[in-house]
Design a protein around this motif. Structure first.
Motif, PDB file in Angstrom:
ATOM      1  N   PRO A 120       3.157  -0.188  -3.956  1.00 34.42           N
ATOM      2  CA  PRO A 120       2.605  -0.908  -3.848  1.00 34.42           C
ATOM      3  C   PRO A 120       2.408  -2.485  -5.265  1.00 34.42           C
ATOM      4  CG  PRO A 120       1.349  -0.720  -1.563  1.00 34.42           C
ATOM      5  CD  PRO A 120       2.068   0.449  -2.388  1.00 34.42           C
ATOM      6  N   ASN A 121       1.331  -1.539  -5.593  1.00 30.04           N
ATOM      7  CA  ASN A 121       0.139  -2.491  -6.257  1.00 30.04           C
ATOM      8  C   ASN A 121       1.336  -2.973  -8.158  1.00 30.04           C
ATOM      9  OD1 ASN A 121      -1.289   0.880  -6.001  1.00 30.04           O
ATOM     10  ND2 ASN A 121       0.223   0.360  -7.835  1.00 30.04           N
ATOM     11  N   LEU A 122       0.907  -3.914  -8.197  1.00 32.98           N
ATOM     12  CA  LEU A 122       1.093  -4.419  -9.605  1.00 32.98           C
ATOM     13  C   LEU A 122       0.802  -3.441 -10.385  1.00 32.98           C
ATOM     14  CD1 LEU A 122       2.541  -7.285 -10.789  1.00 32.98           C
ATOM     15  CD2 LEU A 122       0.152  -7.618 -11.352  1.00 32.98           C
ATOM     16  N   THR A 123       2.328  -2.911 -10.898  1.00 35.21           N
ATOM     17  CA  THR A 123       2.365  -2.050 -12.365  1.00 35.21           C
ATOM     18  C   THR A 123       2.535  -1.997 -13.391  1.00 35.21           C
ATOM     19  OG1 THR A 123       1.232  -0.323 -10.486  1.00 35.21           O
ATOM     20  CG2 THR A 123       2.031   0.666 -12.164  1.00 35.21           C
ATOM     21  N   HIS A 124       4.341  -2.010 -13.204  1.00 31.37           N
ATOM     22  CA  HIS A 124       4.547  -1.557 -14.584  1.00 31.37           C
ATOM     23  C   HIS A 124       5.874  -3.641 -14.461  1.00 31.37           C
ATOM     24  CE1 HIS A 124       6.881   0.207 -11.583  1.00 31.37           C
ATOM     25  NE2 HIS A 124       8.198   0.571 -12.211  1.00 31.37           N
ATOM     26  N   ASP A 125       5.614  -4.220 -13.519  1.00 30.23           N
ATOM     27  CA  ASP A 125       6.779  -4.874 -13.199  1.00 30.23           C
ATOM     28  C   ASP A 125       6.134  -6.388 -13.683  1.00 30.23           C
ATOM     29  OD1 ASP A 125       4.723  -3.982 -10.807  1.00 30.23           O
ATOM     30  OD2 ASP A 125       5.303  -5.509  -9.655  1.00 30.23           O
ATOM     31  N   ILE A 126       5.448  -5.893 -14.727  1.00 38.47           N
ATOM     32  CA  ILE A 126       4.705  -7.386 -15.778  1.00 38.47           C
ATOM     33  C   ILE A 126       5.519  -7.058 -16.853  1.00 38.47           C
ATOM     34  CG2 ILE A 126       2.742  -7.610 -14.720  1.00 38.47           C
ATOM     35  CD1 ILE A 126       1.425  -5.038 -17.215  1.00 38.47           C
ATOM     36  N   PRO A 127       5.995  -8.827 -17.689  1.00 36.03           N
ATOM     37  CA  PRO A 127       6.880  -8.525 -18.732  1.00 36.03           C
ATOM     38  C   PRO A 127       6.800  -7.738 -20.003  1.00 36.03           C
ATOM     39  CG  PRO A 127       6.574  -9.994 -17.776  1.00 36.03           C
ATOM     40  CD  PRO A 127       5.181  -9.864 -17.225  1.00 36.03           C
ATOM     41  N   ALA A 128       5.158  -7.424 -20.330  1.00 35.72           N
ATOM     42  CA  ALA A 128       4.772  -6.917 -20.842  1.00 35.72           C
ATOM     43  C   ALA A 128       5.548  -5.144 -21.166  1.00 35.72           C
ATOM     44  CB  ALA A 128       2.412  -6.560 -21.306  1.00 35.72           C
ATOM     45  N   VAL A 145      13.046   2.725 -15.497  1.00 32.04           N
ATOM     46  CA  VAL A 145      11.920   2.827 -14.400  1.00 32.04           C
ATOM     47  C   VAL A 145      12.569   2.343 -13.169  1.00 32.04           C
ATOM     48  CG1 VAL A 145      10.068   2.437 -16.850  1.00 32.04           C
ATOM     49  CG2 VAL A 145      11.298   0.157 -15.482  1.00 32.04           C
ATOM     50  N   CYS A 146      11.833   2.366 -12.100  1.00 26.63           N
ATOM     51  CA  CYS A 146      12.106   1.783 -10.827  1.00 26.63           C
ATOM     52  C   CYS A 146      10.425   1.639 -10.704  1.00 26.63           C
ATOM     53  CB  CYS A 146      13.043   2.887 -10.236  1.00 26.63           C
ATOM     54  SG  CYS A 146      12.534   4.174  -9.916  1.00 26.63           S
ATOM     55  N   GLY A 147      10.791   0.759  -8.750  1.00 29.29           N
ATOM     56  CA  GLY A 147       9.474   0.613  -8.560  1.00 29.29           C
ATOM     57  C   GLY A 147      10.217  -0.096  -7.088  1.00 29.29           C
ATOM     58  N   LYS A 148       9.574  -0.728  -6.162  1.00 30.49           N
ATOM     59  CA  LYS A 148       7.435   0.196  -5.855  1.00 30.49           C
ATOM     60  C   LYS A 148       7.954  -0.078  -4.247  1.00 30.49           C
ATOM     61  CE  LYS A 148       5.571  -4.529  -6.371  1.00 30.49           C
ATOM     62  NZ  LYS A 148       4.732  -4.873  -7.332  1.00 30.49           N
ATOM     63  N   ASP A 149       6.952   1.003  -4.326  1.00 29.77           N
ATOM     64  CA  ASP A 149       6.346   0.828  -2.108  1.00 29.77           C
ATOM     65  C   ASP A 149       7.475   2.312  -1.655  1.00 29.77           C
ATOM     66  OD1 ASP A 149       4.720   1.424  -0.739  1.00 29.77           O
ATOM     67  OD2 ASP A 149       5.155  -0.625  -0.414  1.00 29.77           O
ATOM     68  N   PHE A 150       7.992   3.470  -1.345  1.00 28.47           N
ATOM     69  CA  PHE A 150       8.271   3.964  -0.561  1.00 28.47           C
ATOM     70  C   PHE A 150       8.968   3.226   0.328  1.00 28.47           C
ATOM     71  CE2 PHE A 150       5.771   7.138  -2.899  1.00 28.47           C
ATOM     72  CZ  PHE A 150       6.740   7.629  -3.784  1.00 28.47           C
ATOM     73  N   LYS A 151      10.144   3.650   0.500  1.00 29.51           N
ATOM     74  CA  LYS A 151      10.445   2.659   2.159  1.00 29.51           C
ATOM     75  C   LYS A 151      10.693   4.250   2.597  1.00 29.51           C
ATOM     76  CE  LYS A 151      14.966   1.350   1.787  1.00 29.51           C
ATOM     77  NZ  LYS A 151      15.450  -0.253   2.097  1.00 29.51           N
ATOM     78  N   LYS A 155      -3.608  -6.032   1.711  1.00 28.91           N
ATOM     79  CA  LYS A 155      -2.996  -7.538   1.159  1.00 28.91           C
ATOM     80  C   LYS A 155      -1.854  -6.874   0.138  1.00 28.91           C
ATOM     81  CE  LYS A 155      -2.253 -11.977   0.072  1.00 28.91           C
ATOM     82  NZ  LYS A 155      -1.723 -12.421   0.446  1.00 28.91           N
ATOM     83  N   THR A 156      -2.084  -5.770  -0.772  1.00 30.61           N
ATOM     84  CA  THR A 156      -1.037  -6.079  -1.748  1.00 30.61           C
ATOM     85  C   THR A 156       0.053  -5.090  -0.579  1.00 30.61           C
ATOM     86  OG1 THR A 156      -2.538  -4.378  -3.635  1.00 30.61           O
ATOM     87  CG2 THR A 156      -0.188  -4.407  -3.916  1.00 30.61           C
ATOM     88  N   LYS A 157      -0.274  -4.388   0.335  1.00 29.74           N
ATOM     89  CA  LYS A 157       0.817  -3.714   1.469  1.00 29.74           C
ATOM     90  C   LYS A 157       1.579  -4.605   1.780  1.00 29.74           C
ATOM     91  CE  LYS A 157       2.106   0.829   2.059  1.00 29.74           C
ATOM     92  NZ  LYS A 157       3.022   1.716   1.392  1.00 29.74           N
ATOM     93  N   GLU A 158       0.799  -5.551   2.406  1.00 30.72           N
ATOM     94  CA  GLU A 158       1.525  -6.841   3.625  1.00 30.72           C
ATOM     95  C   GLU A 158       2.327  -7.570   2.733  1.00 30.72           C
ATOM     96  OE1 GLU A 158      -1.287  -9.434   4.522  1.00 30.72           O
ATOM     97  OE2 GLU A 158      -0.473 -10.188   6.078  1.00 30.72           O
TER      98      GLU A 158
END
Ligand SMILES: NC(=O)c1ccc[n+]([C@@H]2O[C@H](COP(=O)([O-])OP(=O)(O)OC[C@H]3O[C@@H](n4cnc5c(N)ncnc54)[C@H](O)[C@@H]3O)[C@@H](O)[C@H]2O)c1
Length: 435
Positions: free
Chosen positions: A218-226, A238-244, A289-292
């Motif tokens: 769930p962490n903030l990784t490539h889901d940022i504008p840069a 690309v895709c994400g995030k956190d396997f369901k 907190k990231t997971k929550e």
């Protein structure tokens, strides 16, 4: 416009930052299936079908026969980890698969040795290990990762690569100025900006190298504008995030059903016990907190309390994960759901899901890498929303709310496959059967 899809020729290298329970259960599983020691249960690419044309047409090929996916025999595995265990040792440590099975897979698994990781203990507090890159700033570490990829590709004679983050959940952090543009991000790498997480260094290295990237955590990784800009510029999907997988999968099965029948929900209490290394990492409040955040977002977005205030405006939703070593990977997730029906009369639903975390996650890793590779060969770039099916917090275009309903997600995935092959999309209108 129907895309042109390049053939899936040659070997496909799968690189996982993080060679823990999920990654090694995936690698071992593929090896087991190749040897005929098990079936790829849970994998849509291996077992799923797609209906084409009308219900009366009788055209329902297997997905893997309909679109050109890499075959299991074409896959080669590699990865990075802070521990030195090879994939056989790491799988034995994770205790997901039976030792008798692992022994039969030992020759292939022990060849997968972890490359030195880019790691920062500020981002994953509960673990530490010796197999890390120590030289240089983050920019040089990113370059070292790109060199690792090149070496892996040449040594193994791979035609293409895909990277999927199977590393620990990093602590919660929000997008900052350093994440906004590629220039700011690259400057940040050069000066070791503390706002850049290790997972972001891997994502940067992948995208710079034109390698598709998925985030299973769930962490903030490539889901940022840069990094999203980089993905588009380099034409990388690309895709994400956190396997369901476990409890949240159950939630996205049940919640749309309650809403479909206009049944109300006043409370959803979810708790888990989990004893693997993931559970240990999630015992740290920053990682939890990231997971929550991803676990909590699901219900609000499915139930839409703004549209149905009389049903969901007072919903109390709570999610807990308790680290409990005796259970290992065999997580138990409980849900108590307080619902109400006609005239507000209350009812309850209880779920007790005795699941196996990595057994549920491994087929998702397989599907994601095969579909991302397909997307790349089809010239698709940036966020692949059709892969939302696999994630707790699906990435979308800015300003678009994610679709969490698993059946809508599946329909979108299959329609994307139909579109890729120039087949008619299926709307389920079906009036023509009654003309
Ligand atoms: N299993 C599931 O059902 C499921 C579902 C959703 C998300 N996830 C996420 O998938 C990830 C993997 O889960 P797991 O059960 O395999 O955990 P795990 O702890 O067994 O494996 C994670 C591995 O990542 C390594 N690692 C940590 N930071 C690293 C870095 N910077 N570079 C390289 N390696 C690093 C750790 O040493 C560890 O071996 C976790 O983030 C987990 O939250 C798992």
């Amino acid at each position: 416009m129907t895309p042109k899809i390049a053939p899936a020729k040659g070997k496909l290298g799968i690189l996982t930052p993080g060679m823990g329970a999920v990654s090694t259960t995936f690698m071992a599983g593929v090896e087991a299936v190749k040897k005929g020691l098990g079936e790829p249960i849970g994998s849509l690419t291996q077992l799923g079908t797609v209906r084409l044309g009308k219900r009366t047409d009788n055209r329902t090929p297997k997905i893997k026969e309909f679109v050109p996916l890499a075959g299991l025999n074409q896959l080669v595995f590699g990865g990075w980890d802070i521990f030195e265990d090879n994939a056989y040792e790491a799988a034995a440590h994770a205790q997901v698969l039976k030792p008798e099975l692992l022994k039969k897979l030992k020759p292939s698994l022990q060849k997968v040795k972890p490359m030195k990781a880019v790691f920062d203990k500020n981002y994953v507090k509960r673990i530490d290990g010796p197999n890390v890159k120590t030289k240089g700033n983050l920019r040089e570490k990113a370059e070292a990762l790109m060199d690792d990829m090149k070496t892996f590709q040449t040594t193994n004679g791979c035609d293409r690569l895909v990277m999927i983050w199977c590393g620990s959940t990093e602590v919660f952090h929000r997008p900052e100025a350093v994440h906004q543009t590629l220039a700011a991000f690259e400057k940040g790498l050069a000066k070791n900006d503390p706002g850049i997480a290790p997972s972001q260094v891997y994502a940067y290295a992948a995208l710079k190298s034109g390698v598709p990237f998925a985030n299973g955590a769930p962490n903030l990784t490539h889901d940022i504008p840069a990094l999203l800009g980089l993905a588009r510029d380099h034409e990388v999907p690309v895709c994400g995030k956190d396997f369901k997988t476990g409890q949240t999968y159950m939630k996205t099965l049940l919640a749309p059903g309650l809403k479909a029948r206009m049944l109300g929900c006043s409370g959803w209490f979810s708790t888990n016990i989990l004893g693997n290394r993931d559970g240990e990492v999630l015992d740290d409040p920053g990682s939890f907190k990231t997971k929550e955040e991803t676990k909590l977002s699901v219900l609000d977005q499915i139930l839409q309390p703004n549209l149905y205030p009389e049903l969901y405006k007072d919903l109390f939703h709570s999610v807990k994960i308790n680290y409990y070593p005796p259970r290992g990977d065999e997580k138990e997730g409980w849900d108590n759901i307080d619902i109400f029906g006609w005239l507000g009369y209350p009812m309850q639903i209880k779920i007790d899901f005795l699941c196996r975390d990595s057994i549920l996650a491994a087929p998702l890793v397989l599907d994601l890498v095969l579909f991302l590779d397909l997307a790349k060969r089809a010239g698709m770039k940036g966020v692949q929303e059709w892969l939302s099916f696999y994630f707790k917090a699906p990435m979308t275009a800015p300003g678009l709310y994610p679709e969490h309903d698993v059946f809508i997600q599946l329909m979108k995935l299959k329609n994307t496959l139909r579109w890729m092959k120039g087949e008619e999309l299926i709307t389920h209108l079906g009036l023509e059967y009654y003309d």
